[in-house]
Design a protein around this motif. Structure first.
Motif, PDB file in Angstrom:
ATOM      1  N   VAL A   3       0.871  -1.165   0.000  1.00 13.60           N
ATOM      2  CA  VAL A   3       0.000   0.000   0.000  1.00 13.60           C
ATOM      3  C   VAL A   3       0.909   1.216   0.000  1.00 13.60           C
ATOM      4  O   VAL A   3       1.789   1.331   0.872  1.00 13.60           O
ATOM      5  CB  VAL A   3      -0.922   0.035   1.235  1.00 13.60           C
ATOM      6  N   GLY A   4       0.751   2.097  -0.983  1.00 12.69           N
ATOM      7  CA  GLY A   4       1.649   3.240  -1.014  1.00 12.69           C
ATOM      8  C   GLY A   4       1.368   4.195  -2.149  1.00 12.69           C
ATOM      9  O   GLY A   4       0.305   4.190  -2.765  1.00 12.69           O
ATOM     10  N   ARG A   5       2.382   5.013  -2.406  1.00 11.97           N
ATOM     11  CA  ARG A   5       2.312   6.006  -3.474  1.00 11.97           C
ATOM     12  C   ARG A   5       3.351   5.646  -4.539  1.00 11.97           C
ATOM     13  O   ARG A   5       4.389   5.034  -4.226  1.00 11.97           O
ATOM     14  CB  ARG A   5       2.563   7.407  -2.913  1.00 11.97           C
ATOM     15  N   PHE A   6       3.065   6.070  -5.761  1.00 11.27           N
ATOM     16  CA  PHE A   6       3.884   5.671  -6.895  1.00 11.27           C
ATOM     17  C   PHE A   6       4.223   6.883  -7.756  1.00 11.27           C
ATOM     18  O   PHE A   6       3.569   7.930  -7.657  1.00 11.27           O
ATOM     19  CB  PHE A   6       3.138   4.607  -7.719  1.00 11.27           C
ATOM     20  N   GLU A   7       5.253   6.735  -8.591  1.00  9.82           N
ATOM     21  CA  GLU A   7       5.647   7.845  -9.463  1.00  9.82           C
ATOM     22  C   GLU A   7       4.502   8.278 -10.362  1.00  9.82           C
ATOM     23  O   GLU A   7       4.361   9.454 -10.692  1.00  9.82           O
ATOM     24  CB  GLU A   7       6.859   7.441 -10.300  1.00  9.82           C
ATOM     25  N   LYS A   8       3.692   7.302 -10.785  1.00 11.30           N
ATOM     26  CA  LYS A   8       2.493   7.620 -11.548  1.00 11.30           C
ATOM     27  C   LYS A   8       1.426   6.577 -11.216  1.00 11.30           C
ATOM     28  O   LYS A   8       1.739   5.527 -10.630  1.00 11.30           O
ATOM     29  CB  LYS A   8       2.780   7.658 -13.047  1.00 11.30           C
ATOM     30  N   ALA A   9       0.197   6.873 -11.569  1.00 10.98           N
ATOM     31  CA  ALA A   9      -0.905   5.975 -11.212  1.00 10.98           C
ATOM     32  C   ALA A   9      -0.700   4.598 -11.840  1.00 10.98           C
ATOM     33  O   ALA A   9      -0.588   4.485 -13.066  1.00 10.98           O
ATOM     34  CB  ALA A   9      -2.232   6.566 -11.675  1.00 10.98           C
ATOM     35  N   PRO A  10      -0.649   3.528 -11.044  1.00 11.11           N
ATOM     36  CA  PRO A  10      -0.448   2.191 -11.595  1.00 11.11           C
ATOM     37  C   PRO A  10      -1.713   1.577 -12.182  1.00 11.11           C
ATOM     38  O   PRO A  10      -1.639   0.603 -12.942  1.00 11.11           O
ATOM     39  CB  PRO A  10       0.047   1.386 -10.394  1.00 11.11           C
ATOM     40  N   VAL A  11      -2.884   2.092 -11.800  1.00  4.98           N
ATOM     41  CA  VAL A  11      -4.151   1.662 -12.393  1.00  4.98           C
ATOM     42  C   VAL A  11      -4.994   2.903 -12.659  1.00  4.98           C
ATOM     43  O   VAL A  11      -4.689   3.995 -12.167  1.00  4.98           O
ATOM     44  CB  VAL A  11      -4.925   0.680 -11.472  1.00  4.98           C
ATOM     45  N   GLU A  12      -6.062   2.745 -13.427  1.00  2.14           N
ATOM     46  CA  GLU A  12      -6.917   3.881 -13.745  1.00  2.14           C
ATOM     47  C   GLU A  12      -7.645   4.377 -12.500  1.00  2.14           C
ATOM     48  O   GLU A  12      -7.826   3.623 -11.527  1.00  2.14           O
ATOM     49  CB  GLU A  12      -7.943   3.478 -14.812  1.00  2.14           C
ATOM     50  N   PRO A  13      -8.076   5.635 -12.507  1.00  2.00           N
ATOM     51  CA  PRO A  13      -8.807   6.172 -11.355  1.00  2.00           C
ATOM     52  C   PRO A  13     -10.042   5.334 -11.022  1.00  2.00           C
ATOM     53  O   PRO A  13     -10.817   4.970 -11.920  1.00  2.00           O
ATOM     54  CB  PRO A  13      -9.205   7.581 -11.816  1.00  2.00           C
ATOM     55  N   ASP A  56      -7.258   1.143  -6.631  1.00  3.30           N
ATOM     56  CA  ASP A  56      -7.088   2.549  -6.303  1.00  3.30           C
ATOM     57  C   ASP A  56      -7.807   2.840  -4.999  1.00  3.30           C
ATOM     58  O   ASP A  56      -9.032   2.698  -4.904  1.00  3.30           O
ATOM     59  CB  ASP A  56      -7.670   3.399  -7.451  1.00  3.30           C
ATOM     60  N   PHE A  57      -7.058   3.261  -3.979  1.00  4.06           N
ATOM     61  CA  PHE A  57      -7.649   3.607  -2.685  1.00  4.06           C
ATOM     62  C   PHE A  57      -8.096   5.066  -2.630  1.00  4.06           C
ATOM     63  O   PHE A  57      -8.729   5.489  -1.660  1.00  4.06           O
ATOM     64  CB  PHE A  57      -6.637   3.367  -1.561  1.00  4.06           C
ATOM     65  N   GLY A  58      -7.731   5.854  -3.640  1.00  2.86           N
ATOM     66  CA  GLY A  58      -8.058   7.275  -3.629  1.00  2.86           C
ATOM     67  C   GLY A  58      -6.953   8.096  -2.977  1.00  2.86           C
ATOM     68  O   GLY A  58      -6.074   7.561  -2.285  1.00  2.86           O
ATOM     69  N   ASP A  59      -6.958   9.406  -3.223  1.00  3.59           N
ATOM     70  CA  ASP A  59      -5.975  10.342  -2.649  1.00  3.59           C
ATOM     71  C   ASP A  59      -4.541   9.966  -3.001  1.00  3.59           C
ATOM     72  O   ASP A  59      -3.612  10.174  -2.210  1.00  3.59           O
ATOM     73  CB  ASP A  59      -6.120  10.435  -1.117  1.00  3.59           C
TER      74      ASP A  59
END
Length: 410
Positions: A170-180, A209-212
């Motif tokens: 669970v974390g943040r990535f350089e860019k979105a790994p899946v669609e919104p 996508d967990f949001g935020d």
């Protein structure tokens, strides 16, 4: 002589809290034994198709819910491979605290002992439990809900047990790994793997996508004996991200998952009951269990409560027989055998055959494939669905389902 409970439940996870709360609600004098506090946070996430909770009126137990649910079954590397299979069915993740409090609330007033069990012994018509603390407890019947590793439940040896293994972040990535707003059940695209890796057992991405700006990504091995090494799952996840020009920038939580998919059913003649993983309630085809706990817990509790009330002199062995019959009627035993047979075939598939199989599987009607994955289809309907799947599958998949298939490169 120690006080004698009607039922003593071992364990402090979802299975233990579920069956303890169901028994307590029916007026059974139930006590629990758990090595940790039963309100301690649970480490793992629990997913479920939202429809399962809607039928039980428990949708409020979800923390996240997705309507944009997809899978990818192409090998990757082309526009056609990147076209998703749309599932059209909502998927959710439990709010673990809410689920825990739901069961604890319904079991309010029962006693939990923080201890661990060393030995269980039948003593005449009662069962004695010897604890690590030195204390001894008596019960008319014991239910082991402490998980699949329990040493107290007898089951036949049917060879190596296949494990579903996963490593998640669970974390943040350089860019979105899946669609919104997207949930990905299975992403089997493997263009990031070397030819040598493609000859090894396949893995897939489970993602949401967990949001935020927060996402949950998990590299998963469906089932393998011995289980797929976690270190290699982590490497594959990192390689998958790198191939997409992506990387993890912040790890907020990690998930380490390993549980048996084809654990043999317990010996139904033993005088100790089981529930949850100890009772082999993990779905052999999908790996899910919480929905089964919610559906099957009331029936087991009702059967035991009735027997305890109607026959006050009934001993542990007889009560356990009542429980085993309620938990594993022949209908569910036969379904379990069918699922285990199917899993045994799929474990022999390489990544190409597995992708082709799932492409066919999700061409079934939503009622059929969702009923299969949740184990809610009556046996005749389940058999009909398996025949329909066989009929629409490519010839090489059909051959693998009948004869088994050696692993080979794609």
């Amino acid at each position: 002589m120690a006080d004698c409970a009607d039922v003593l439940v071992m364990g402090g996870g979802p299975a233990a809290l579920c069956i303890a709360s169901e028994l307590h609600q029916r007026g059974v004098r139930v006590e629990g034994i758990a090595p940790n506090r039963v309100d301690a946070p649970w480490p793992n996430t629990y997913g479920i198709w939202a429809k399962e909770l809607e039928l039980l009126g428990l949708e409020e137990l979800l923390e996240h819910r997705w309507s944009h649910t997809v899978s990818f079954y192409g090998p990757g590397g082309s526009d056609a491979d990147d076209q998703p299979t749309q599932h059209g069915l909502d998927y959710g993740l439990f709010d673990r605290h809410k689920l825990q409090q739901y069961w604890l609330g319904h079991g309010q007033g029962m006693t939990w002992h923080q201890d661990s069990v060393d030995r269980i012994e039948l003593k005449a018509d009662r069962t004695r439990v010897d604890c690590a603390s030195g204390k001894r407890r008596l019960a008319r019947v014991v239910i082991d809900a402490s998980g699949h590793r329990s040493p107290h439940i007898r089951r036949p040896d049917q060879g190596p047990v296949a494990g579903q293994a996963a490593y998640g972040v669970v974390g943040r990535f350089e860019k979105a790994p899946v669609e919104p707003g997207q949930f990905v059940l299975m992403d089997f695209r493997c263009d990031h793997l070397s030819e040598e890796q493609r000859q090894q057992p396949p893995t897939f991405l489970y993602a949401m996508d967990f949001g935020d700006g927060v996402y949950f990504l998990e590299e998963t091995s469906l089932a393998l004996a011995p289980a797929f090494p976690e270190a290699e799952l982590k490497q594959r996840l990192e390689k998958r991200l790198a191939n997409a020009g992506n990387a993890i920038t912040e790890v907020m939580d990690e998930e380490h998952c390993l549980f048996p998919m084809n654990l043999p059913l317990p010996d139904f003649h033993q005088p100790v009951l089981a529930f949850g993983g100890a009772a082999s309630m993990v779905h052999p085809a999908s790996g899910y269990m919480v929905g089964a706990l919610l559906r099957r817990g009331p029936g087991l509790a009702e059967a035991l409560a009735a027997a305890l009330k109607e026959q006050p002199a009934m001993g542990s062995a007889a009560l356990a027989r009542v429980g085993w019959q309620a938990l594993w009627p022949m209908e569910l035993v036969l379904r379990h055998r069918l699922f285990q047979f199917g899993l045994g075939r799929l474990m022999r598939f390489d990544e190409r055959l597995l992708r082709r199989h799932f492409t066919s599987f999700f061409k079934l009607s939503q009622e059929d494939w969702s009923g299969f994955l949740t184990n809610t289809l009556p046996l005749p309907q389940l058999m009909a669905v398996m025949l329909r799947l066989f009929a629409i599958s490519p010839w090489d998949v059909r051959r693998g389902l009948v004869l088994g298939a050696p692993r080979k490169s794609s």
